[in-house]
Design a protein around this motif. Structure first.
Motif, PDB file in Angstrom:
ATOM      1  N   ALA A  19       0.832  -1.209   0.000  1.00  0.00           N
ATOM      2  CA  ALA A  19       0.000   0.000   0.000  1.00  0.00           C
ATOM      3  C   ALA A  19       0.862   1.253   0.000  1.00  0.00           C
ATOM      4  O   ALA A  19       0.620   2.186  -0.767  1.00  0.00           O
ATOM      5  N   ILE A  20       1.865   1.265   0.846  1.00  0.00           N
ATOM      6  CA  ILE A  20       2.744   2.435   0.929  1.00  0.00           C
ATOM      7  C   ILE A  20       3.512   2.614  -0.380  1.00  0.00           C
ATOM      8  O   ILE A  20       3.601   3.728  -0.908  1.00  0.00           O
ATOM      9  N   ALA A  21       4.018   1.526  -0.924  1.00  0.00           N
ATOM     10  CA  ALA A  21       4.765   1.615  -2.189  1.00  0.00           C
ATOM     11  C   ALA A  21       3.884   2.104  -3.337  1.00  0.00           C
ATOM     12  O   ALA A  21       4.358   2.798  -4.237  1.00  0.00           O
ATOM     13  N   SER A  22       2.602   1.785  -3.296  1.00  0.00           N
ATOM     14  CA  SER A  22       1.723   2.162  -4.404  1.00  0.00           C
ATOM     15  C   SER A  22       1.416   3.661  -4.438  1.00  0.00           C
ATOM     16  O   SER A  22       1.078   4.185  -5.497  1.00  0.00           O
ATOM     17  N   VAL A  23       1.537   4.349  -3.296  1.00  0.00           N
ATOM     18  CA  VAL A  23       1.201   5.778  -3.275  1.00  0.00           C
ATOM     19  C   VAL A  23       2.371   6.707  -2.976  1.00  0.00           C
ATOM     20  O   VAL A  23       2.275   7.909  -3.215  1.00  0.00           O
ATOM     21  N   ALA A 152     -10.329  -2.837  -0.709  1.00  0.00           N
ATOM     22  CA  ALA A 152      -9.389  -2.156  -1.599  1.00  0.00           C
ATOM     23  C   ALA A 152      -8.330  -3.129  -2.081  1.00  0.00           C
ATOM     24  O   ALA A 152      -7.955  -4.064  -1.378  1.00  0.00           O
ATOM     25  N   ASP A 153      -7.866  -2.887  -3.286  1.00  0.00           N
ATOM     26  CA  ASP A 153      -6.703  -3.585  -3.820  1.00  0.00           C
ATOM     27  C   ASP A 153      -5.516  -2.660  -3.552  1.00  0.00           C
ATOM     28  O   ASP A 153      -5.364  -1.629  -4.223  1.00  0.00           O
ATOM     29  N   VAL A 154      -4.706  -3.005  -2.563  1.00  0.00           N
ATOM     30  CA  VAL A 154      -3.634  -2.099  -2.139  1.00  0.00           C
ATOM     31  C   VAL A 154      -2.515  -1.972  -3.170  1.00  0.00           C
ATOM     32  O   VAL A 154      -1.622  -1.153  -3.013  1.00  0.00           O
ATOM     33  N   ARG A 155      -2.585  -2.759  -4.230  1.00  0.00           N
ATOM     34  CA  ARG A 155      -1.621  -2.606  -5.332  1.00  0.00           C
ATOM     35  C   ARG A 155      -2.004  -1.441  -6.234  1.00  0.00           C
ATOM     36  O   ARG A 155      -1.199  -0.975  -7.032  1.00  0.00           O
ATOM     37  N   VAL A 160      -5.727   3.033  -2.698  1.00  0.00           N
ATOM     38  CA  VAL A 160      -5.054   3.467  -1.465  1.00  0.00           C
ATOM     39  C   VAL A 160      -5.274   4.959  -1.235  1.00  0.00           C
ATOM     40  O   VAL A 160      -5.528   5.386  -0.099  1.00  0.00           O
ATOM     41  N   LEU A 161      -5.227   5.758  -2.282  1.00  0.00           N
ATOM     42  CA  LEU A 161      -5.506   7.196  -2.138  1.00  0.00           C
ATOM     43  C   LEU A 161      -6.928   7.420  -1.630  1.00  0.00           C
ATOM     44  O   LEU A 161      -7.171   8.308  -0.807  1.00  0.00           O
ATOM     45  N   VAL A 163      -8.624   5.403   0.366  1.00  0.00           N
ATOM     46  CA  VAL A 163      -8.624   5.062   1.789  1.00  0.00           C
ATOM     47  C   VAL A 163      -8.004   6.202   2.600  1.00  0.00           C
ATOM     48  O   VAL A 163      -8.535   6.588   3.650  1.00  0.00           O
ATOM     49  N   LEU A 164      -6.911   6.767   2.113  1.00  0.00           N
ATOM     50  CA  LEU A 164      -6.292   7.908   2.799  1.00  0.00           C
ATOM     51  C   LEU A 164      -7.242   9.098   2.839  1.00  0.00           C
ATOM     52  O   LEU A 164      -7.380   9.771   3.868  1.00  0.00           O
ATOM     53  N   GLU A 165      -7.918   9.359   1.732  1.00  0.00           N
ATOM     54  CA  GLU A 165      -8.872  10.469   1.669  1.00  0.00           C
ATOM     55  C   GLU A 165     -10.032  10.241   2.644  1.00  0.00           C
ATOM     56  O   GLU A 165     -10.481  11.171   3.325  1.00  0.00           O
ATOM     57  N   LEU A 166     -10.487   9.012   2.740  1.00  0.00           N
ATOM     58  CA  LEU A 166     -11.565   8.672   3.671  1.00  0.00           C
ATOM     59  C   LEU A 166     -11.127   8.921   5.128  1.00  0.00           C
ATOM     60  O   LEU A 166     -11.894   9.466   5.928  1.00  0.00           O
TER      61      LEU A 166
END
Length: 173
Positions: A19-23, A152-155, A160-161, A163-166
């Protein structure tokens, strides 16, 4: 520059590093080592934390920390939680008992959940399975936790964005 600290936690293999790598807008920092836990088919595992950054604006940035998933590294959970603005709990829906996994993180991060915002993100699941999302929401309510639950598909960066926005929407609503 205003910086906000976000924590992503969950069981080993739930997708925190991914997840972190994707964003992340910078090269993510990782403390992965060879996995010696045979209960999860995974080559490497995080032992301290993962780290990435996302810009919200020219003056505002998210610093995203991923915790180690194994309970034997739980001392890092408290260290990483200090000063956190919010929490994302990743739940791997393919594990034997994802509700038991979730309860571990609800208990260990209870203070952070009470003081800040939280989102439960179901990974490795059918994203269209509303019934499964509702099962998790009911479980959370039975534990006294009311927070958004999303698959969510964390890839996928956009997932992921979202989820962060939520998470941020809860904080600034």
């Amino acid at each position: 520059m205003i910086e906000h600290k976000i924590i992503i936690t969950g069981s080993m293999g739930a997708g925190k590093t991914t997840a972190i790598a994707s964003v992340s807008e910078i090269e993510p920092m990782s403390t992965d080592v060879m996995n010696t836990d045979n209960s999860v088919d995974k080559e490497k595992t995080t032992v301290a934390f993962d780290y990435g950054e996302v810009s919200l604006s020219a003056e505002e940035r998210l610093r995203i920390y991923g915790t180690p998933g194994q309970e034997r590294f739980s001392f890092m959970w408290k260290v990483l939680s200090k000063g956190a603005l919010g929490l994302i709990i990743l739940v791997d829906d393919t594990r034997k008992d994802p509700f038991k996994d979730l309860s571990i993180y609800l208990e260990n991060f209870s203070q952070l959940i009470e003081e800040t915002a939280c989102v439960v993100c179901i990974s490795k699941t059918n994203k269209n399975n509303v019934a499964r999302v509702n099962e998790f929401a009911r479980y959370l309510a039975s534990q006294g936790v009311i927070c958004p639950v999303v698959p969510a598909d964390v890839r996928e960066k956009q997932d992921v964005l979202f989820v962060l926005e939520l998470l941020l929407t809860q904080l600034y609503a």
